[in-house]
Structure formats: structure tokens, C-alpha cells
Design a protein around this motif. Sequence first.
Motif, PDB file in Angstrom:
ATOM      1  N   ASP A  36      24.331 -18.631 -17.671  1.00  0.00           N
ATOM      2  CA  ASP A  36      23.628 -18.193 -16.604  1.00  0.00           C
ATOM      3  C   ASP A  36      24.225 -16.902 -16.239  1.00  0.00           C
ATOM      4  N   VAL A  37      25.459 -16.699 -16.092  1.00  0.00           N
ATOM      5  CA  VAL A  37      26.026 -15.410 -15.672  1.00  0.00           C
ATOM      6  C   VAL A  37      25.478 -14.398 -16.594  1.00  0.00           C
ATOM      7  N   GLN A  38      25.619 -14.462 -17.840  1.00  0.00           N
ATOM      8  CA  GLN A  38      25.100 -13.557 -18.643  1.00  0.00           C
ATOM      9  C   GLN A  38      23.786 -13.180 -18.511  1.00  0.00           C
ATOM     10  N   ALA A  39      22.872 -14.149 -18.246  1.00  0.00           N
ATOM     11  CA  ALA A  39      21.373 -13.766 -17.971  1.00  0.00           C
ATOM     12  C   ALA A  39      21.357 -13.235 -16.709  1.00  0.00           C
ATOM     13  N   LEU A  40      22.113 -13.250 -15.564  1.00  0.00           N
ATOM     14  CA  LEU A  40      22.186 -12.736 -14.321  1.00  0.00           C
ATOM     15  C   LEU A  40      22.232 -11.155 -14.447  1.00  0.00           C
ATOM     16  N   PHE A  41      23.495 -11.061 -15.432  1.00  0.00           N
ATOM     17  CA  PHE A  41      23.788  -9.394 -15.466  1.00  0.00           C
ATOM     18  C   PHE A  41      22.969  -8.689 -16.750  1.00  0.00           C
ATOM     19  N   ALA A  42      22.219  -9.529 -17.349  1.00  0.00           N
ATOM     20  CA  ALA A  42      21.756  -8.597 -18.542  1.00  0.00           C
ATOM     21  C   ALA A  42      20.750  -7.547 -18.128  1.00  0.00           C
ATOM     22  N   ALA A  43      20.650  -6.543 -18.633  1.00  0.00           N
ATOM     23  CA  ALA A  43      19.785  -5.432 -18.236  1.00  0.00           C
ATOM     24  C   ALA A  43      18.358  -5.672 -18.892  1.00  0.00           C
ATOM     25  N   PRO A  44      17.204  -5.512 -18.090  1.00  0.00           N
ATOM     26  CA  PRO A  44      17.328  -4.728 -16.591  1.00  0.00           C
ATOM     27  C   PRO A  44      17.615  -6.146 -15.700  1.00  0.00           C
ATOM     28  N   ALA A  45      18.747  -6.034 -14.806  1.00  0.00           N
ATOM     29  CA  ALA A  45      19.293  -6.901 -13.830  1.00  0.00           C
ATOM     30  C   ALA A  45      18.396  -7.112 -12.730  1.00  0.00           C
ATOM     31  N   THR A  46      17.671  -7.999 -12.677  1.00  0.00           N
ATOM     32  CA  THR A  46      16.573  -8.135 -11.428  1.00  0.00           C
ATOM     33  C   THR A  46      17.105  -8.094  -9.922  1.00  0.00           C
ATOM     34  N   LEU A  47      18.211  -8.544  -9.643  1.00  0.00           N
ATOM     35  CA  LEU A  47      18.957  -8.584  -8.490  1.00  0.00           C
ATOM     36  C   LEU A  47      19.498  -6.974  -8.133  1.00  0.00           C
ATOM     37  N   VAL A  48      19.740  -6.306  -9.191  1.00  0.00           N
ATOM     38  CA  VAL A  48      20.002  -4.796  -8.921  1.00  0.00           C
ATOM     39  C   VAL A  48      18.592  -4.047  -8.905  1.00  0.00           C
ATOM     40  N   ALA A  49      17.824  -4.499  -9.687  1.00  0.00           N
ATOM     41  CA  ALA A  49      16.462  -3.894  -9.827  1.00  0.00           C
ATOM     42  C   ALA A  49      15.763  -4.100  -8.172  1.00  0.00           C
ATOM     43  N   LEU A  50      15.937  -5.164  -7.490  1.00  0.00           N
ATOM     44  CA  LEU A  50      15.081  -5.528  -6.459  1.00  0.00           C
ATOM     45  C   LEU A  50      16.118  -4.920  -5.289  1.00  0.00           C
ATOM     46  N   ARG A  51      17.159  -4.312  -5.568  1.00  0.00           N
ATOM     47  CA  ARG A  51      17.976  -3.596  -4.524  1.00  0.00           C
ATOM     48  C   ARG A  51      18.569  -4.644  -3.632  1.00  0.00           C
ATOM     49  N   PHE A  52      18.881  -5.858  -4.143  1.00  0.00           N
ATOM     50  CA  PHE A  52      19.663  -6.717  -3.451  1.00  0.00           C
ATOM     51  C   PHE A  52      21.163  -6.394  -3.690  1.00  0.00           C
ATOM     52  N   VAL A  53      21.639  -5.915  -4.931  1.00  0.00           N
ATOM     53  CA  VAL A  53      22.857  -5.613  -5.256  1.00  0.00           C
ATOM     54  C   VAL A  53      22.952  -4.304  -5.442  1.00  0.00           C
ATOM     55  N   ASP A  54      24.093  -3.507  -4.606  1.00  0.00           N
ATOM     56  CA  ASP A  54      24.175  -2.074  -4.622  1.00  0.00           C
ATOM     57  C   ASP A  54      24.639  -1.591  -6.049  1.00  0.00           C
ATOM     58  N   ALA A  55      23.555  -0.804  -6.582  1.00  0.00           N
ATOM     59  CA  ALA A  55      23.638  -0.312  -7.739  1.00  0.00           C
ATOM     60  C   ALA A  55      24.957   0.734  -8.269  1.00  0.00           C
ATOM     61  N   ALA A  56      25.182   1.437  -6.859  1.00  0.00           N
ATOM     62  CA  ALA A  56      26.277   2.218  -7.150  1.00  0.00           C
ATOM     63  C   ALA A  56      27.783   1.651  -7.341  1.00  0.00           C
ATOM     64  N   ALA A  57      27.913   0.383  -6.635  1.00  0.00           N
ATOM     65  CA  ALA A  57      28.984  -0.269  -6.612  1.00  0.00           C
ATOM     66  C   ALA A  57      28.999  -0.964  -7.976  1.00  0.00           C
ATOM     67  N   PHE A  58      27.893  -1.828  -8.307  1.00  0.00           N
ATOM     68  CA  PHE A  58      27.807  -2.584  -9.492  1.00  0.00           C
ATOM     69  C   PHE A  58      28.213  -1.711 -10.902  1.00  0.00           C
ATOM     70  N   ASN A  59      27.545  -0.702 -10.916  1.00  0.00           N
ATOM     71  CA  ASN A  59      27.513   0.405 -12.292  1.00  0.00           C
ATOM     72  C   ASN A  59      28.812   0.899 -12.117  1.00  0.00           C
ATOM     73  N   GLN A  60      29.666   1.271 -11.221  1.00  0.00           N
ATOM     74  CA  GLN A  60      30.892   1.901 -11.154  1.00  0.00           C
ATOM     75  C   GLN A  60      31.953   0.909 -11.143  1.00  0.00           C
ATOM     76  N   ARG A  61      31.598  -0.474 -11.360  1.00  0.00           N
ATOM     77  CA  ARG A  61      32.555  -1.346 -11.025  1.00  0.00           C
ATOM     78  C   ARG A  61      33.895  -1.123 -11.682  1.00  0.00           C
ATOM     79  N   ARG A  62      35.028  -1.194 -10.690  1.00  0.00           N
ATOM     80  CA  ARG A  62      36.171  -1.038 -11.102  1.00  0.00           C
ATOM     81  C   ARG A  62      37.116  -2.479 -10.917  1.00  0.00           C
ATOM     82  N   THR A  63      36.730  -3.115 -10.160  1.00  0.00           N
ATOM     83  CA  THR A  63      37.480  -4.404  -9.645  1.00  0.00           C
ATOM     84  C   THR A  63      36.357  -5.555  -9.335  1.00  0.00           C
ATOM     85  N   LEU A  64      36.576  -6.615  -9.332  1.00  0.00           N
ATOM     86  CA  LEU A  64      35.806  -7.762  -9.057  1.00  0.00           C
ATOM     87  C   LEU A  64      35.312  -7.789  -7.919  1.00  0.00           C
TER      88      LEU A  64
END
Length: 369
Positions: free
Chosen positions: A205-233
Motif C-alpha cells: 500500500d505504501v509503495q502504491a501511495l508513492f508510485a509515480a505519478p503519485a496522486t497525493l502530490v499531483a493533487l497538491r495535497f503533498v508539497d512537491a518541493a519537500a517530497f521530491n527533495q526529501r532528506r529526512t523522514l
Amino acid sequence: MSRVLEKTMNLDESITNAFEAIREVASFDSHSLVPHPDNLRFQAMTERRAMHRLGSKLAEIVCDRDGEDLQYCAHTVRRYFWQELGLSQSPDLPTDVPRFLLTPDHTLEHRIDVQELADKLAQVPVPEVPVLCIVATKLALLSKLLNLSDTAIHYLGLAYAHCSIHSLTKDESSSLKVALSHIGLADDAHRNRAVAALLNAPMVDVQALFAAPATLVALRFVDAAAFNQRRTLRDVFVLTDEFVMLLETTYRSHQALIEGILEKEQDFDLLDDGTTPIGYLYEILPKDIAEAYECAVLDRPLKAIHIQALVSWYTAGFRMLPSFYSPLAGHITVEALRDAIKRVALECAQANKPLTTHALVKALYAAST
């Protein structure tokens, strides 16, 4: 008049205490809203469950079990639960110097046995009573309207507890965001293992959540800048300000909520106020995205390679050859591209269909001028 003043100055002590409690919990400035008390309870309970889970599963969540990430995070969890763990007072921070100012080879003097901490936390009860509030109700509604999985809803709930600017937590040094910021991510596989352990969710389920194209990022629910440049959890759980506001806002109808999701955003990095140098974009964004933003700020047309980079940015990694976007070069703006991706992601989610290449490209061409 004197009697009125006398009565005013001698309010019942219970009223005074109640006012002080409200003032402390609902303090705000001119740029924020008064938090709803039930939203605060939801945030506090979600954060407590997440911190308990984090402390119980640290050995699984942290990649290097002998590294300092585990120790710093364990210290933070211990400070959060110091009363429940039977400590006489909140333990001191492991160092007075912020971690980012320390040398990379710095090691903490006082080490914590992570297994011992997990065993003690097993004796600490965590209330599972659901909190009925605007945020919880909104998450349930989004689950229904957008066909989001239980894992996605749990993820968004934890992310809200992490991102809300209001909190009942008195000690910010032991908050969830601080604990998560101590855990560096080795790769996507480590990210998925950590999130699965933290949410107590199936790995698939987690893999599906983050698989590109990730729906929650595309919907702008999740911040793309932080998610794509993730350095920490911590970066994995960053929501956009617009989505946090949407969660906390009441809507008169389902259609009003959908319209709220589609509301145009204001990206201040796309504005040229004459005071911020263009070079700043290259400090906060990857080179290819900074180039695209520079084109927008200077009113230059986007090239196919810029469009390719932006589509990948706003979908968390979805990529096609630049030739797919060649006809769009010079005919679409950053804002139009972003909003087109959000709209098609919403339409696919409502129809309970995956966001496909065909749907994505069709939306982008429809948004071109």
C-alpha cells in the motif's frame, strides 16, 4: 459605576482560569486563525500515537541502527513521554548545540538502549478513541469522494499532525516534526519501509501511495518541493498550506469542497518583486526546476525539457521523453501546467481510475494556448 468595576475586577476564579486556558490554547497572531479545539485534540492524539509508534519501531525505521539518527530520535521520543516513563523531570537535550552545527562525526555521550525504550513504551497506553472534528470528518469525506485508500488517509492524518501550525504540545523540542527530522533517508526503499512501519501499513500500500505519478502530490495535497527533495523522514510528511487550510475549513456542499481543491494557488517563487535575486531559485530548487521558474519569472517561454522536468516535479517522478512535450513548448505556463495536473488527478481519483500517461498528456495539451 464603582460597583460595576469592583465586580469586573473580582471575577470568579473558575472563570479566570477558564479564560487563561483558552488564551493559552487558542493564542494566535493577525495572520492566523483561532484553532478549533477539536482539531487541536485530533492533532495531539495523532501526534501521540505517531510518537509512540516511532519509539516502539525505531530499530525498523532508522536505516543505520548504530548511527546517530537513532540516538537523536530516541532522545526526542524519551522527552515526549518523560512523565509516562516515570522520570522525575523532562530529560535534558543531548546537546545545547543544534545538530546541524555539529561535526558529522559527533557522537552523543549519553546513549539510549532502543530496545529498552521500546519495552517501556509497550507499558504506556495510547488512547484509540476517535476524535470527531472538522479535520477527521474532512479526511473521511475525501476518502469517499476521491476513493483514497485507508493507508492514504492515515498518511494524510499523520502529515496534518506534523504540519499544523497549532499544537497542544508545550515543548516544541520534543515534537513529532523534530523527531522525524532526525531520521535521514537512504533511498526510496528506506522511505517506504519507514513509512510502512510508522503507519503500521502493508508495504504494498505504501509503495502504491508513492508510485509515480503519485496522486497525493499531483493533487497538491503533498508539497512537491519537500517530497521530491526529501532528506529526512520529516520531508515525506509535508502538506501544502492550501491543503492544510482545506482540511480545517467547513464547506456547505461536496461540490464546494471539490472547487476548494481546484482553487488556484499563489506560488511566490514565480513572482518578481524586484528585491529577490533570480539566483535564489537555484539555492532552493534543483537546477532544472529553477530554470523553469526563471523562465516564468522573466516571462520567457518554457522549453520541452523544462516541461518534462515540471511534470516529473508535480507528479513525484513521472517521466517521458522531452519529445512528448515538444508541441507544448512556448504554449503553456508553469501555473497552467500545475493546475492541469491537479485537475486531471482529481478527475481520475473521482472516477477511481489511475492517473495514466494518456490522461496526463491529454490534460496538458488541453491547457496549452
